[in-house]
Design a protein around this motif. Structure first.
Motif, PDB file in Angstrom:
ATOM      1  N   THR B  41       0.853  -1.196   0.000  1.00 17.03           N
ATOM      2  CA  THR B  41       0.000   0.000   0.000  1.00 17.03           C
ATOM      3  C   THR B  41       0.881   1.236   0.000  1.00 17.03           C
ATOM      4  O   THR B  41       2.002   1.215   0.529  1.00 17.03           O
ATOM      5  CB  THR B  41      -0.911   0.062   1.245  1.00 17.03           C
ATOM      6  OG1 THR B  41      -0.073   0.048   2.415  1.00 17.03           O
ATOM      7  CG2 THR B  41      -1.853  -1.111   1.301  1.00 17.03           C
ATOM      8  N   TRP B  42       0.337   2.297  -0.541  1.00 22.48           N
ATOM      9  CA  TRP B  42       1.090   3.529  -0.612  1.00 22.48           C
ATOM     10  C   TRP B  42       1.422   4.052   0.783  1.00 22.48           C
ATOM     11  O   TRP B  42       2.513   4.550   1.020  1.00 22.48           O
ATOM     12  CB  TRP B  42       0.336   4.585  -1.422  1.00 22.48           C
ATOM     13  CG  TRP B  42       0.957   5.936  -1.311  1.00 22.48           C
ATOM     14  CD1 TRP B  42       0.394   7.050  -0.783  1.00 22.48           C
ATOM     15  CD2 TRP B  42       2.296   6.291  -1.682  1.00 22.48           C
ATOM     16  NE1 TRP B  42       1.290   8.102  -0.812  1.00 22.48           N
ATOM     17  CE2 TRP B  42       2.464   7.664  -1.349  1.00 22.48           C
ATOM     18  CE3 TRP B  42       3.371   5.613  -2.245  1.00 22.48           C
ATOM     19  CZ2 TRP B  42       3.654   8.356  -1.581  1.00 22.48           C
ATOM     20  CZ3 TRP B  42       4.558   6.300  -2.474  1.00 22.48           C
ATOM     21  CH2 TRP B  42       4.688   7.655  -2.149  1.00 22.48           C
ATOM     22  N   SER B  43       0.503   3.917   1.714  1.00 23.75           N
ATOM     23  CA  SER B  43       0.761   4.477   3.046  1.00 23.75           C
ATOM     24  C   SER B  43       1.925   3.758   3.724  1.00 23.75           C
ATOM     25  O   SER B  43       2.718   4.373   4.435  1.00 23.75           O
ATOM     26  CB  SER B  43      -0.493   4.440   3.930  1.00 23.75           C
ATOM     27  OG  SER B  43      -1.019   3.144   3.959  1.00 23.75           O
ATOM     28  N   LYS B  50      10.117   8.436   4.691  1.00 24.30           N
ATOM     29  CA  LYS B  50      10.328   9.699   5.414  1.00 24.30           C
ATOM     30  C   LYS B  50      11.754   9.822   5.953  1.00 24.30           C
ATOM     31  O   LYS B  50      12.122  10.831   6.537  1.00 24.30           O
ATOM     32  CB  LYS B  50       9.288   9.856   6.524  1.00 24.30           C
ATOM     33  CG  LYS B  50       9.330   8.804   7.582  1.00 24.30           C
ATOM     34  CD  LYS B  50       8.110   8.926   8.489  1.00 24.30           C
ATOM     35  CE  LYS B  50       8.226   7.929   9.633  1.00 24.30           C
ATOM     36  NZ  LYS B  50       6.975   7.491  10.185  1.00 24.30           N
ATOM     37  N   ASP B 367       8.266  -0.398  15.456  1.00 24.27           N
ATOM     38  CA  ASP B 367       6.948   0.001  14.978  1.00 24.27           C
ATOM     39  C   ASP B 367       6.473  -0.790  13.769  1.00 24.27           C
ATOM     40  O   ASP B 367       5.657  -0.320  12.995  1.00 24.27           O
ATOM     41  CB  ASP B 367       6.925   1.515  14.643  1.00 24.27           C
ATOM     42  CG  ASP B 367       5.503   2.034  14.441  1.00 24.27           C
ATOM     43  OD1 ASP B 367       5.296   2.892  13.560  1.00 24.27           O
ATOM     44  OD2 ASP B 367       4.597   1.556  15.145  1.00 24.27           O
ATOM     45  N   GLN B 368       6.976  -1.976  13.597  1.00 20.73           N
ATOM     46  CA  GLN B 368       6.474  -2.790  12.484  1.00 20.73           C
ATOM     47  C   GLN B 368       5.210  -3.503  12.926  1.00 20.73           C
ATOM     48  O   GLN B 368       4.933  -3.639  14.118  1.00 20.73           O
ATOM     49  CB  GLN B 368       7.538  -3.820  12.076  1.00 20.73           C
ATOM     50  CG  GLN B 368       8.790  -3.191  11.546  1.00 20.73           C
ATOM     51  CD  GLN B 368       9.394  -3.978  10.418  1.00 20.73           C
ATOM     52  OE1 GLN B 368       8.703  -4.320   9.455  1.00 20.73           O
ATOM     53  NE2 GLN B 368      10.672  -4.266  10.513  1.00 20.73           N
ATOM     54  N   ALA B 395      -8.163  -7.377   5.677  1.00 20.60           N
ATOM     55  CA  ALA B 395      -7.836  -6.378   4.647  1.00 20.60           C
ATOM     56  C   ALA B 395      -6.349  -6.061   4.677  1.00 20.60           C
ATOM     57  O   ALA B 395      -5.713  -5.878   3.634  1.00 20.60           O
ATOM     58  CB  ALA B 395      -8.658  -5.111   4.850  1.00 20.60           C
ATOM     59  N   LYS B 398      -4.466  -9.002   3.211  1.00 18.73           N
ATOM     60  CA  LYS B 398      -4.661  -9.119   1.754  1.00 18.73           C
ATOM     61  C   LYS B 398      -3.666  -8.256   0.989  1.00 18.73           C
ATOM     62  O   LYS B 398      -3.457  -8.448  -0.200  1.00 18.73           O
ATOM     63  CB  LYS B 398      -6.092  -8.723   1.375  1.00 18.73           C
ATOM     64  CG  LYS B 398      -7.093  -9.837   1.573  1.00 18.73           C
ATOM     65  CD  LYS B 398      -8.423  -9.522   0.971  1.00 18.73           C
ATOM     66  CE  LYS B 398      -9.214  -8.581   1.829  1.00 18.73           C
ATOM     67  NZ  LYS B 398     -10.584  -8.356   1.311  1.00 18.73           N
TER      68      LYS B 398
END
Lengths: 476, 555
Positions: B41-43, B50, B367-368, B395, B398
């Motif tokens: 996902t982009w997020s 960052k 933070d994974q 979700a 997936k």
């Protein structure tokens, strides 16, 4: 023979046409409401709100390959479509809203390759603008441990989010309980726990520093804050909080205090005052909240835990005590405003409306922490008539919890887990102070709506502010 | 023959490392794979970008997800080490000793400790590749762009890919003008000011992830960087051969020592993998081979003994840690919550299993998200029929390569309202407590008692409860719960021993009336008591370590 020029022109034209929008001519018309998130049907929205985008609900997301929405008002139509969600252009949206009273929304989804169009939805535009920003904490909905989280602000007019402070700035400590005086950022308080900079961070008249805390006298730290309208005094509770767990219920956690008291801090001297009503060993007092005129301090009060430490016997009432900010003194007596304990219930998180007429609060079975109580609903007390009503327009089958008002008292923000029962989201509802009723609420619009599903965060303590906070301004 | 030495060297290195990872380090692979969730996902991607060095993090995490199959993981890890060795050794004409030590350097300093991250290894690999590129371009004497500009551009690109620290190593190895050292620091400052102000400057300097505990100082990245720089310059200083040999020897010795030193840690990780995939018999076998007294190993062994219904017969044949080795008290750690979640899940204490899975995840220091925890959260919510919440977790799964199929299948079951059709879910759903109570983390026996009261036939909980009270040395409570008539085919050995001990201590005469009397066991117990009473320092006492009585007397 077809020339290359013709082929290229045709292809270009085809690309342009295909990018204009989906071909809905052969779509099926569905009778049911559009299966999209968020629910925007019959909602009342402010004139300056960010675009409302939608995406298919999670149950059908796999089968849905395109989602389309169009908004129409006064003969103007704007639309958007995308593979996973729509993305309405902000300028077009603002233009549409500028002179609209009612908007029609048409939604279509391509499910299993077939476009389905749904009955038109109606949105109502009110001339009451909403505050520019909402500040909240984003954190994973965990138990005792916490990982990376932060306090964020989102522009409600553009949907864009910026971080105010992330906890990697404080060595991965915990940050919580942000509060702003009069909806402005120049006086604010954030509590930091653990990490490299534990303490209560205070931004007062533009200067940021840690406030002095007399832990011994207080018996703890400053926890739940609320500013007085004078921007000088701030009330805190001090709490020893614990967790207990259910064996069978679909409730994950019970949070309870075994010690809590309330104080008022003078930020000029950093000294606190209290009295035996707010600070004693035989009762728990917590969640203090000043009235709009600053003459009353509302707070939650209950008897302490019994010997069996049966949390289901913890029932909080909402009380108030008179306060004089000029002399910084509290009255010797208090009133019970919401007598929830006599009904075997609990009332918590009181918030006064800015016009001083109403008090919103959460009402649920027991304890003081409603976010883990599915039955928690928002109630409203008319302080003029003493009439209590359940805010049925904004409550759902799941928890409604923390709530806060805009400065003009026209909008209420509240946390709710109505989406999936686990992750709280901020919703907004318009308030009519004459009728004491709310409009149907809508979810906070965000610029990348899939974040509501992709993100692993729950949104705590939504608070409106008028001005943007720059993260660099909070230097310490 | 000489021309074949180089490829043979690298083949030998690669195959040796592959064998090491595949047969010696597979627990480590599993641990890393489960403590991340590479999401398409982009997020997720944007979150990593960052930092300067985010590209390398993305690359390393993408590789790590394939540790799901430890053979593939072994191929990947050995290839990374070998390629790194190639890059470093090529600068010294493929000196075989440098090749071997370079490969072992990366192995020893970025693959052995369980919290050392793949991203650290790939960052150093990028350094090696960039040094190779620069050396090649210098050798070709390219005129455009000028050498300095080229190196500056390369260092900026490397800073963005692998972090300013990695770029600094490259710069130091290739520097010709003093100002060539500036770009990595510039990139660091730009990221701090314009991209992600929140993080401290040191985090931006390191850029990529070398160690899971991001706030902890670790020397290994500097060790690797120092080695690269020293080898690079070794030709230009006196006694170059001595330096090369000396460094190589240090690295080889340190790596061997590190592997030896971390062998117990690796063993625990192996237990964890076996438990994750429900290989109960293998756990017991491994426990019998390695009788180490680590709480985690004891917990996994007890879990396996319960699953195989051998706990009654074998509980005290293995090292025990008291009740903490059966059901641990709450701890904020990753590892303890992983195993706790397994225990509660199979007991049907779904709220607790969910809590432990969540706490495990939140305890991951970098933070994974953990695919194992997310999957467990999905399972718990499916079992509880909180399908909306379960869908959220599905979700997320997936969006991964390796769990997508499982998530899609789970979703199909939910959509078809047939979650009871999955035996595991149906079984555990049936075990869930029916009555709600509050409990704190010090009250597990209370919960077990409740589970047994609700369903006396729930053998799993019954065995746990009996084991719990025996480990607590509460023989009186054992007798309140114990039902000898349940055991038609013979009372399990340790229940029998506790039973005999209780009866014998209250009324020795009554022993004669016990129908399922194990005379041999009783005789052994009596011998032990006799020796103990005569002299409690008698060395013969240790010959009775398999007795429950020994546990009572010594633990």
């Amino acid at each position: 023979m077809v020339s290359v020029k013709t082929i290229i022109s045709t292809l270009t034209l085809a690309m342009i046409v295909s990018s204009c929008g989906p071909d809905l001519k052969n779509c099926i018309y569905a009778d049911s409401k559009a299966p999209v998130f968020p629910d925007i049907d019959s909602v009342e929205i402010p004139i300056n709100i960010a675009p409302l985008n939608v995406m298919p609900i999670i149950e059908i997301a796999n089968r849905c390959s395109d989602v389309y929405i169009s908004y129409t008002a006064n003969g103007k139509t704007i639309d958007s479509h995308g593979e996973h969600a729509t993305s309405i252009n902000t300028d077009d949206w603002r233009d549409l809203l500028s002179d609209a009273k009612e908007i029609e929304a048409t939604i279509a989804l391509r499910i299993d390759g077939q476009w389905e169009k749904y009955p038109t939805l109606h949105l109502f535009v009110t001339q009451d603008p909403i505050e520019e920003y909402l500040v909240y904490r984003k954190i994973a909905p965990g138990y005792e441990s916490y990982n990376q989280h932060g306090i964020y602000q989102r522009s409600l007019t553009t949907g864009k989010e910026h971080v105010i402070m992330n906890n990697d700035r404080i060595g991965f400590g915990c940050m919580n309980c942000h509060s702003f005086a009069n909806h402005h950022a120049d006086n604010m308080s954030i509590h930091l726990r653990g990490g490299s900079h534990p303490g209560t961070l205070m931004r007062h008249n533009g200067k940021t520093d840690f406030i002095k805390v007399d832990h011994e006298k207080l018996g703890g730290s400053y926890v739940y804050p609320n500013w007085h309208k004078d921007g000088r005094h701030i009330t805190y509770s001090t709490n020893h909080t614990h967790q207990s767990f259910h064996t069978a219920e679909h409730k994950r956690i019970e949070v309870f205090d075994d010690y809590s008291n309330v104080v008022i801090v003078d930020t000029d001297t950093e000294e606190f005052i209290t009295n035996s009503i707010l600070f004693n060993d035989s009762t728990f007092t917590t969640f203090p909240n000043f009235s709009a005129d600053g003459k009353w301090l509302y707070f939650c009060k209950s008897k302490t835990l019994d010997k069996k430490r049966d949390i289901t016997n913890l029932h909080y009432d909402i009380c108030r005590i008179a306060y004089d900010a000029e002399t910084n003194t509290l009255a010797d007596n208090y009133e019970v405003v919401i007598d929830a304990s006599s009904e075997g219930k609990s009332a918590s998180l009181p918030h006064c409306s800015p016009d001083g007429r109403y008090l919103t609060y959460c009402y649920f079975d027991y304890g003081q922490f409603p976010i883990y109580h599915k039955e928690s609903d928002i109630y409203i007390l008319d302080l003029e008539t003493n009439e209590i009503s359940k805010a049925n327009d904004i409550n759902s089958d799941d928890v409604e919890s923390y709530n806060s008002w805009t400065a003009d008292g026209k909008w209420l923000a509240f946390s709710t887990k109505r989406g999936d029962g686990a992750f709280a989201r901020p919703y907004f509802a318009h308030f009519n102070s004459e009728t004491g009723k709310f409009s149907k609420p809508f979810a906070m619009p965000i610029d990348h709506i899939q974040d509501y599903i992709e993100e692993y965060y729950t949104y705590n303590i939504p608070e409106f502010i008028k001005d943007e906070i720059s993260t660099r301004e909070i230097a310490f | 023959m000489k021309q074949h030495i180089t490829p043979i060297t690298y083949c030998v290195i690669d195959i040796s490392l592959f064998l090491f990872f595949a047969f010696g380090n597979w627990g480590h692979m599993n641990y890393h794979e489960q403590l991340q969730m590479f999401s398409n996902t982009w997020s997720y991607i944007a979150g990593l970008l960052k930092y300067a060095g985010g590209v390398n993090d993305i690359f390393a995490r993408w590789l790590t997800q394939w540790y799901f199959n430890h053979w593939i993981g072994s191929i990947i890890a050995s290839f990374v080490c070998t390629l790194f060795a190639f890059c470093i050794a090529k600068t010294k004409k493929h000196n075989p000793i440098i090749a071997v030590s370079s490969a072992l350097l990366l192995l020893g300093l970025q693959f052995i400790h369980k919290d050392q991250m793949m991203a650290g290894a790939t960052a150093m690999l990028f350094v090696g590749i960039f040094i190779l590129i620069e050396n090649r371009l210098t050798a070709q004497k390219l005129q455009q762009p000028s050498d300095s500009i080229r190196r500056i551009i390369l260092s900026i690109i490397l800073s963005i890919i692998a972090g300013p620290y990695a770029a600094l190593i490259f710069v130091i190895c290739t520097i010709r003008k003093w100002y060539e050292i500036i770009p990595p620091f510039l990139v660091m400052i730009v990221y701090k000011i314009f991209v992600y102000y929140q993080a401290p400057l040191i985090a931006h300097f390191m850029g990529t992830e070398y160690f899971r505990y991001v706030t902890q100082f670790v020397w290994e990245p500097f060790g690797i960087g120092g080695f690269i720089i020293l080898i690079n310059y070794s030709d230009r200083i006196k006694w170059s051969k001595f330096i090369q040999w000396g460094l190589s020897l240090i690295v080889i010795c340190y790596t061997i020592y590190n592997i030896y030193d971390k062998r117990d840690e690796e063993l625990i990780l192996k237990f964890d993998k076996l438990a994750r995939f429900h290989k109960w018999e293998q756990i017991i076998e491994l426990s019998e081979k390695h009788s180490k007294k680590y709480k985690m190993i004891v917990m996994y062994t007890n879990l396996a003994l319960v699953h195989t219904e051998r706990i009654g017969n074998e509980l005290f044949k293995h090292n025990q840690f008291g009740v903490e080795g059966l059901i641990p008290n709450y701890d904020k750690g990753v590892d303890i919550n992983l195993v706790s979640s397994e225990i509660f899940y199979h007991l049907g204490m779904i709220n607790s299993a969910e809590r432990c899975a969540f706490e495990c995840q939140e305890a991951i220091p970098d933070d994974q998200k953990s695919v194992r925890a997310i999957k467990r959260l999905a399972q718990c919510n499916i079992i509880k029929e909180d399908y909306d919440v379960a869908r959220r977790y599905l979700a997320m799964l997936k969006e991964t390569y390796t769990y997508r199929r499982w998530a899609l299948q789970a979703e199909e079951y939910i959509n078809a309202n047939q979650t009871n059709g999955v035996m595991e879910w149906a079984t555990i759903r049936a075990r869930m407590p029916k009555n709600d109570n509050f409990y704190t983390v010090q009250q597990y026996d209370k919960v077990l008692m409740m589970l047994v009261k609700e369903a006396e036939s729930f053998k799993y909980a019954y065995d746990y409860l009996l084991s719990y009270v025996l480990l607590k040395k509460d023989v009186d409570q054992f007798m309140e719960i114990f039902r000898p008539q349940r055991y038609t085919k013979g009372i399990p050995r340790y229940y029998n021993e506790a039973y005999l001990y209780y009866v014998g201590s209250k009324n020795p005469e009554a022993l004669n009336n016990i129908s399922q009397m194990d005379r041999q066991l009783l005789s052994r117990m009596q011998e032990f008591i006799k020796i103990l009473k005569a002299n409690n320092n008698d060395p013969r006492i240790d010959n009775y370590k398999d007795l429950y009585l020994w546990y009572i007397a010594n633990r």
